[in-house]
Design a protein around this motif. Structure first.
Motif, mmCIF file in Angstrom:
data_model
loop_
_atom_site.group_PDB
_atom_site.id
_atom_site.type_symbol
_atom_site.label_atom_id
_atom_site.label_comp_id
_atom_site.label_asym_id
_atom_site.label_seq_id
_atom_site.Cartn_x
_atom_site.Cartn_y
_atom_site.Cartn_z
ATOM 1 N N LEU A 129 0.846 -1.188 0.000
ATOM 2 C CA LEU A 129 0.000 0.000 0.000
ATOM 3 C C LEU A 129 0.880 1.236 0.000
ATOM 4 N N LEU A 130 0.651 2.116 -0.978
ATOM 5 C CA LEU A 130 1.496 3.284 -1.210
ATOM 6 C C LEU A 130 0.658 4.565 -1.221
ATOM 7 N N PRO A 131 1.057 5.589 -0.481
ATOM 8 C CA PRO A 131 0.317 6.853 -0.522
ATOM 9 C C PRO A 131 0.617 7.648 -1.796
ATOM 10 N N LEU A 132 -0.355 8.442 -2.214
ATOM 11 C CA LEU A 132 -0.204 9.394 -3.320
ATOM 12 C C LEU A 132 -0.665 10.757 -2.800
ATOM 13 N N VAL A 133 0.010 11.817 -3.215
ATOM 14 C CA VAL A 133 -0.286 13.147 -2.695
ATOM 15 C C VAL A 133 -0.861 14.053 -3.774
ATOM 16 N N ASP A 134 -1.446 15.165 -3.324
ATOM 17 C CA ASP A 134 -1.939 16.169 -4.252
ATOM 18 C C ASP A 134 -0.823 17.179 -4.538
ATOM 19 N N ASP A 135 -1.151 18.267 -5.189
ATOM 20 C CA ASP A 135 -0.133 19.243 -5.599
ATOM 21 C C ASP A 135 0.513 20.007 -4.458
ATOM 22 N N VAL A 136 -0.038 19.913 -3.250
ATOM 23 C CA VAL A 136 0.577 20.574 -2.099
ATOM 24 C C VAL A 136 1.168 19.571 -1.110
#
Length: 180
Positions: A155-162
């Motif tokens: 399981l891997l996190p993904l972030v938004d532009d900030v």
């Protein structure tokens, strides 16, 4: 760090896996501390790609991930939306995952899965969302009533532009006994 460990040879002892549901291994760590010897080649490929795409943040942005780059891993991927309180919604799921779990998973909430180990799974999802940790879990799948014995879940996190975690990407592989 969250961790639960049972020796790796437990996964090869089929009769011990046919009892009640159980976690064979679970660890949530910073990405660079993940024990790669526990990963399948599919997990290593996706983790390596994910690490290369991190850029300025601790995790890559969803827009940095090009599905064309993941090729053979696509049937094993799930993209989870973070709905906020307190669940995760499946946005997309690869064919291998759908075939080996409950069928079409699009739109399903994590909490709707009939897995008896859901509280442990939710803690791993929360560690990825809240702390940016990468999780590897191995669990039995007896609740499915199929010849599948266990699965490995990265399981891997993904972030938004900030840089705020807004999605999670799963890589799931399913494993059977030598007899199946």
């Amino acid at each position: 760090m969250l961790a639960t460990m049972i020796p790796t040879d437990a996964a090869s002892e089929d009769r011990t896996l046919l009892g009640p549901e159980r976690t064979l291994y679970s660890v949530s760590l910073p990405a660079d501390e993940m024990p790669e010897d526990r990963l399948t080649s599919m997990h290593r490929k996706v983790l390596s790609y994910w690490r290369a795409k991190r850029g300025a943040f601790a995790a890559p942005r969803r827009s940095d991930i090009d599905p064309c780059d993941l090729g053979t891993a696509l049937p094993h991927l799930v993209l989870w939306e973070i709905d906020g309180v307190p669940d995760y919604r499946c946005r997309l799921a690869g064919t291998n995952v759908c075939e080996n779990l409950i069928g079409n998973m699009q739109g399903i909430l994590l909490g709707d899965l009939p897995c008896p180990l859901l509280p442990e799974t939710r803690r791993e999802f929360d560690a990825a969302r809240d702390d940016g940790l990468v999780t590897l879990a191995e669990r039995t799948l007896n609740w499915l009533g199929r010849p599948l014995i266990y699965y490995r879940h990265l399981l891997l996190p993904l972030v938004d532009d900030v840089g705020h975690c807004h999605q999670l990407m799963s890589v799931l592989t399913f494993h059977k006994t030598a007899e199946n």
